[in-house]
Design an enzyme around this catalytic site. Structure first.
Site, short mmCIF file in Angstrom:
data_model
loop_
_atom_site.label_atom_id
_atom_site.label_comp_id
_atom_site.label_asym_id
_atom_site.label_seq_id
_atom_site.Cartn_x
_atom_site.Cartn_y
_atom_site.Cartn_z
N ASP A 81 -111.53 62.48 40.29
CA ASP A 81 -110.83 61.34 40.87
C ASP A 81 -111.08 60.56 40.63
OD1 ASP A 81 -108.88 59.88 42.24
OD2 ASP A 81 -108.48 61.18 43.70
N ALA A 95 -101.92 72.76 46.41
CA ALA A 95 -101.33 71.22 46.36
C ALA A 95 -100.17 71.44 46.36
CB ALA A 95 -102.70 70.29 45.65
N ARG A 96 -100.04 72.37 44.88
CA ARG A 96 -98.68 71.87 43.60
C ARG A 96 -98.86 72.99 43.49
NH1 ARG A 96 -96.89 70.00 48.01
NH2 ARG A 96 -95.61 68.06 47.54
N ASP A 155 -100.76 78.72 47.53
CA ASP A 155 -99.45 78.73 48.28
C ASP A 155 -98.59 78.51 48.03
OD1 ASP A 155 -99.94 78.92 50.83
OD2 ASP A 155 -99.15 76.52 51.57
N GLU A 167 -94.13 85.82 38.36
CA GLU A 167 -95.14 85.66 37.36
C GLU A 167 -96.43 86.63 37.80
OE1 GLU A 167 -94.64 81.09 36.08
OE2 GLU A 167 -93.77 83.20 37.74
N HIS A 193 -96.31 79.07 50.96
CA HIS A 193 -96.80 77.58 51.26
C HIS A 193 -96.86 77.37 52.93
CE1 HIS A 193 -93.63 73.76 50.41
NE2 HIS A 193 -95.31 74.24 50.53
N ALA A 209 -99.09 73.45 55.48
CA ALA A 209 -98.82 72.54 56.45
C ALA A 209 -98.01 73.12 57.87
CB ALA A 209 -97.54 71.04 56.27
#
Length: 386
Positions: A166, A229-230, A254, A259, A271, A274
């Site tokens: 990071d 995350a995304r 998630d 595809e 998803h 959270a």
């Protein structure tokens, strides 16, 4: 009295942070000062002139037109870290479930219902689901924010060797990390060593397809990749190719997409990151607190489009000005205050790229026309006097 419009069901614990003598919560409000939202899409929704702030009960703000809000002087908040524990627990669960092939094993076992040789079938069939233990394996964590740090620390507790990458790690995040987490200066330094790889960075143009054909080629053969995350952080086509040629053994994410579904080695959850009562409550409480503090006191914390600015009230009145980050604006603002014979008790100014926020506590007789004079000072986007 401030009116808050809710665009999704918001936890009552969060709404309780908006006392009824100061806030009216109305899901049908036409001219609210604040909006509380979770997943509702605001891109095509007209933003009334009354709107001062939007608080997203969650970390991602891709459902909010950020540029449009900034141009109108609308502060957009999110709730980083409020759902970190929920997401981190799901990642750790996926790490274990994926490594031990639990999803496939569960589906296979369901098909044994009614078998007259159930016990023999179990003993004979279980060998096809053998998977490695986590202890002693290497986990690479891309992004060491609130979620990434929790995942890294949990993996250390499970006996894994953890590598972290990071380049923008915050001081708070660094302090929260286990000393056993090894820092890598580049992906090239980390990826060839990883048995497992998980990504925890925000999605933006610069992070799109962080995991792609090039980065996957750097990995060990048979790497297992997790993405909670995304979806856009992973190039799906490259991931599928890696699964096909054996570079990757598994992709657990998630974010289902056409595809990815039905492909061997891919496991998609809907998803769920959270989706816990605790997370929804934490996000709602944090979002309501951010909205309340800004509307009442002008303080900004965890904004995605304006700088964080906060200071205690010093008495008198508070002047809050959102303006372009240009030379001469602050002197123009203070000039108007001086001409109005107001004494500046406290003043803070911070900028974020092309926009800035100036908050000034003043004493003296305040002219009702002051807000209009400040708005005419040039490069001023929005003025509030509290």
């Amino acid at each position: 009295m401030y009116t808050i419009k809710t665009l999704n069901a918001i936890s009552p614990v969060g709404l309780a942070k908006l006392p009824p003598h100061l806030f009216e919560v109305d899901s049908d409000a036409a001219e609210p000062q604040g909006i509380l939202v979770r997943s509702a899409d605001l891109h095509d929704m007209p933003l009334p002139d009354s709107l001062l702030a939007i608080a997203r009960a969650g970390a991602g703000t891709n459902n909010i037109p950020i540029d449009k809000c900034t141009a109108a002087g609308i502060v957009v908040f999110n709730t980083p870290g409020a759902n970190a524990n929920a997401v981190a627990e799901l990642v750790v669960g996926a790490l274990v479930a994926g490594s031990r092939n639990i999803p496939d094993a569960v589906n296979w076992a369901q098909g044994l219902k009614g078998s007259p040789t159930l016990a023999k079938d179990v003993e004979k069939g279980k060998k096809q689901f053998v998977g490695p233990e986590l202890r002693g394996k290497v986990l690479g964590v891309i992004g060491l924010g609130a979620i990434g740090a929790k995942v890294a620390n949990a993996a250390v507790a499970l006996g894994m060797e953890v590598l972290g990458y990071d380049p923008y790690i915050s001081i708070d995040a660094a302090w929260s990390l286990s000393r056993s987490v090894q820092h890598c200066v580049s992906l090239a330094d980390m990826l060839p060593r990883c048995d497992y790889l998980t990504i925890h960075v925000p999605y933006m143009p610069s992070t799109k397809h962080t995991i792609n054909a090039q980065t996957l080629n750097m990995c060990k053969d048979g790497v297992r990749v997790l993405n909670f995350a995304r979806g856009e952080l992973v190039d799906a086509a490259a991931m599928l190719a890696a699964l096909e040629n054996g570079k990757a053994a598994q992709y657990f994410c998630d974010f289902p997409s056409e595809e990815l579904l039905g492909v061997k080695g891919v496991y998609c959850t809907p998803h769920l990151g959270a989706s816990t009562p605790e997370s929804e409550t934490n996000c709602a409480v944090m979002a309501a607190a951010e909205l309340s503090d800004y509307l009442k006191n002008g303080n900004i914390s965890h904004s995605v489009n304006l700088p964080d600015v906060s200071q205690p009230r010093a008495g008198g009145r508070r002047v809050c000005v959102i303006h372009k980050n240009e030379p001469g604006v602050i002197s123009a603002i203070t000039g108007v205050l001086t001409s109005a014979s107001l004494n500046i008790e406290n003043m803070v100014n911070k900028s974020r790229r092309d926009v800035a926020y100036t908050m000034i506590d003043v004493t003296g007789n305040l002219d009702p026309a002051l807000a209009g004079k400040l708005a005419a000072a040039g490069s001023v986007i929005r003025v509030r006097i509290l």
